[in-house]
Enzyme design. Structure first.
Site, PDB file in Angstrom:
ATOM      1  N   CYS A 122       0.819  -1.218   0.000  1.00  0.00           N
ATOM      2  CA  CYS A 122       0.000   0.000   0.000  1.00  0.00           C
ATOM      3  C   CYS A 122       0.854   1.269   0.000  1.00  0.00           C
ATOM      4  CB  CYS A 122      -0.949  -0.011   1.197  1.00  0.00           C
ATOM      5  SG  CYS A 122      -1.957  -1.499   1.273  1.00  0.00           S
ATOM      6  N   LYS A 187      -7.854  -0.317  10.947  1.00  0.00           N
ATOM      7  CA  LYS A 187      -7.840  -1.443  10.012  1.00  0.00           C
ATOM      8  C   LYS A 187      -6.773  -2.424  10.478  1.00  0.00           C
ATOM      9  CE  LYS A 187      -7.017  -2.539   5.165  1.00  0.00           C
ATOM     10  NZ  LYS A 187      -6.842  -1.977   3.817  1.00  0.00           N
ATOM     11  N   GLU A 225      -5.816   5.555  16.878  1.00  0.00           N
ATOM     12  CA  GLU A 225      -5.869   5.707  15.417  1.00  0.00           C
ATOM     13  C   GLU A 225      -7.073   6.566  15.011  1.00  0.00           C
ATOM     14  OE1 GLU A 225      -4.229   5.082  12.806  1.00  0.00           O
ATOM     15  OE2 GLU A 225      -2.824   3.443  13.135  1.00  0.00           O
ATOM     16  N   LYS A 240     -12.374  -2.140  10.751  1.00  0.00           N
ATOM     17  CA  LYS A 240     -12.308  -3.211   9.755  1.00  0.00           C
ATOM     18  C   LYS A 240     -11.354  -4.291  10.217  1.00  0.00           C
ATOM     19  CE  LYS A 240     -10.702  -4.044   5.124  1.00  0.00           C
ATOM     20  NZ  LYS A 240      -9.917  -3.557   4.034  1.00  0.00           N
ATOM     21  N   SER A 266     -14.335  -9.509   3.069  1.00  0.00           N
ATOM     22  CA  SER A 266     -14.465 -10.646   2.150  1.00  0.00           C
ATOM     23  C   SER A 266     -14.477 -11.996   2.869  1.00  0.00           C
ATOM     24  CB  SER A 266     -13.333 -10.592   1.120  1.00  0.00           C
ATOM     25  OG  SER A 266     -12.069 -10.578   1.752  1.00  0.00           O
ATOM     26  N   TYR A 305     -20.714  -7.354   1.302  1.00  0.00           N
ATOM     27  CA  TYR A 305     -20.971  -8.105   0.068  1.00  0.00           C
ATOM     28  C   TYR A 305     -22.348  -8.760   0.095  1.00  0.00           C
ATOM     29  CZ  TYR A 305     -15.983  -7.290  -0.120  1.00  0.00           C
ATOM     30  OH  TYR A 305     -14.756  -6.668  -0.115  1.00  0.00           O
TER      31      TYR A 305
HETATM   32  C1  PBG Z   1      -6.919  -2.180   0.142  1.00  0.00           C
HETATM   33  C2  PBG Z   1      -8.061  -2.863   0.762  1.00  0.00           C
HETATM   34  C3  PBG Z   1      -8.150  -4.189   1.258  1.00  0.00           C
HETATM   35  C4  PBG Z   1      -9.498  -4.367   1.607  1.00  0.00           C
HETATM   36  C5  PBG Z   1     -10.154  -3.182   1.353  1.00  0.00           C
HETATM   37  N1  PBG Z   1      -9.244  -2.255   0.855  1.00  0.00           N
HETATM   38  C6  PBG Z   1      -7.157  -5.267   1.311  1.00  0.00           C
HETATM   39  C7  PBG Z   1      -5.982  -5.208   2.185  1.00  0.00           C
HETATM   40  O1  PBG Z   1      -5.801  -4.308   2.988  1.00  0.00           O
HETATM   41  O2  PBG Z   1      -5.156  -6.115   2.032  1.00  0.00           O
HETATM   42  C8  PBG Z   1     -10.086  -5.654   2.138  1.00  0.00           C
HETATM   43  C9  PBG Z   1     -11.549  -5.786   1.964  1.00  0.00           C
HETATM   44  C10 PBG Z   1     -12.093  -7.165   2.134  1.00  0.00           C
HETATM   45  O3  PBG Z   1     -11.401  -8.101   2.549  1.00  0.00           O
HETATM   46  O4  PBG Z   1     -13.274  -7.304   1.841  1.00  0.00           O
HETATM   47  N2  PBG Z   1      -5.938  -1.725   0.991  1.00  0.00           N
END
Ligand code: PBG
Length: 315
Positions: A122, A187, A225, A240, A266, A305
């Site tokens: 990233c 996150k 954060e 997240k 996901s 989703y």
């Molecule tokens: C990008 C990003 C990710 C997700 C959302 N934006 C992947 C990561 O950080 O590796 C994950 C979303 C999901 O798993 O549904 N940085």
């Protein structure tokens, strides 16, 4: 206690309600395909070709879903993730199409480099390290390019320190004072993202994301954060993943008075789908219960989703 649980009364006393307007639908737009392609680890979820994006958004609008978050799979990748801020990049093109053809949709864009860098990280990489400050300018430039193309909200997800401030300044300097920032504030470095990495083609060539995403053992740190992001100018903050982090959602809700989003990621979706396929669980009922739990924990918005399959049930 049972008097108020009787069928007719139960609904009146329900404290939590998942509404369609709480949900944000993720859309994967792939510049390299001509037809939708199903993501194997996310049954019934598809990557959409660029020229299919308006159909996809329109069909969701017809279901009463209003908000979307866009992820791009670009036609080229390089070390600096140039296709993330290319004015002719996949998200920039998709935004212009959507704005022209389905203007009612609320479009959030994921602002990150990992789908666009050849190494899949990233940020800018030097000697195996993900550099913070040199990455900020690229993230800000990406957000600006999305705002120029019509994004309603930008959502930085790269977990670089100072990313919200860098984006806020960049947007303000270019006349986009009105574009809000939804920050992926807390996150976690989670294993629940692995199906997404197939979906968005954003797996990494080496290492992991632990030097920038949060340690799963921490909870106080999530509040730090979030606090920093609010100070830097975030309008909406996010936790997240969601399901295994309901405690964090609740702490965030109790601590800060700011709209709170949660990302039902996901891997959370894939687990439900796998069990549903085996006939072990009622997938829709489980998804509904999960989303209700995330709202009950304190989320105002949920990226999920499951939005499309639940839309009818939420009528
Ligand atoms: C990008 C990003 C990710 C997700 C959302 N934006 C992947 C990561 O950080 O590796 C994950 C979303 C999901 O798993 O549904 N940085």
């Amino acid at each position: 206690m049972r008097r108020l649980r009787k069928e007719k009364l139960r609904e009146i006393f329900a404290e939590t309600e998942v509404r369609k307007k709480d949900l944000i639908v993720p859309v994967f737009i792939d510049e390299n395909i001509k037809k939708p392609v199903e993501i194997s680890s996310m049954p019934s979820y598809f990557r959409i070709p660029l020229d299919g994006v308006c159909d996809e958004i329109s069909s969701c609008l017809d279901l009463g879903l209003k908000s979307f978050i866009l992820f791009g799979i670009p036609s080229y990748k390089d070390e600096k993730g140039s296709s993330a801020y290319d004015r002719e990049g996949v998200i920039q093109k998709a935004l212009r199409l959507i704005k022209k053809e389905c203007g009612d949709a609320v479009i959030v864009t994921d602002v990150c480099l990992c789908e666009y860098t050849s190494h899949g990280h990233c940020g800018i990489v030097k000697n195996g390290e993900i550099l913070n400050d040199p990455t900020l300018e690229l993230i800000a430039e990406t957000a600006l390019s999305h705002a120029e193309a019509g994004a309603d909200i930008v959502a930085p997800s790269g977990m670089m320190d100072g990313m919200v401030k860098a984006i806020r300044e960049k947007l303000d300097d270019h006349g986009f004072e009105d574009v809000p920032i939804m920050s992926y504030s807390a996150k976690y470095a989670s294993n629940f993202y692995s199906p997404f990495r197939e979906a968005a083609d954003s797996g990494f060539a080496f290492g992991d994301r632990k030097s920038y995403q949060m340690d799963i053992h921490n909870s106080d740190e999530a509040l730090r954060e979030i606090e920093l992001d609010i100070k830097e100018g975030a309008d909406i903050v996010m936790v997240k993943p969601a399901l295994a982090y309901l405690d964090i959602i609740r702490r965030a809700k109790d601590t800060f008075n700011i709209p709170l989003a949660a990302y039902n990621v996901s891997g959370e979706y894939s687990m439900v789908k796998a069990a549903e396929k085996e006939g072990w669980l009622d997938g829709k009922a489980i998804a509904y219960e999960i989303l209700t739990s995330i709202k009950r924990a304190g989320a105002d918005l949920i990226i999920t989703y499951h939005a499309k399959e639940l839309a009818e049930m939420l009528d």
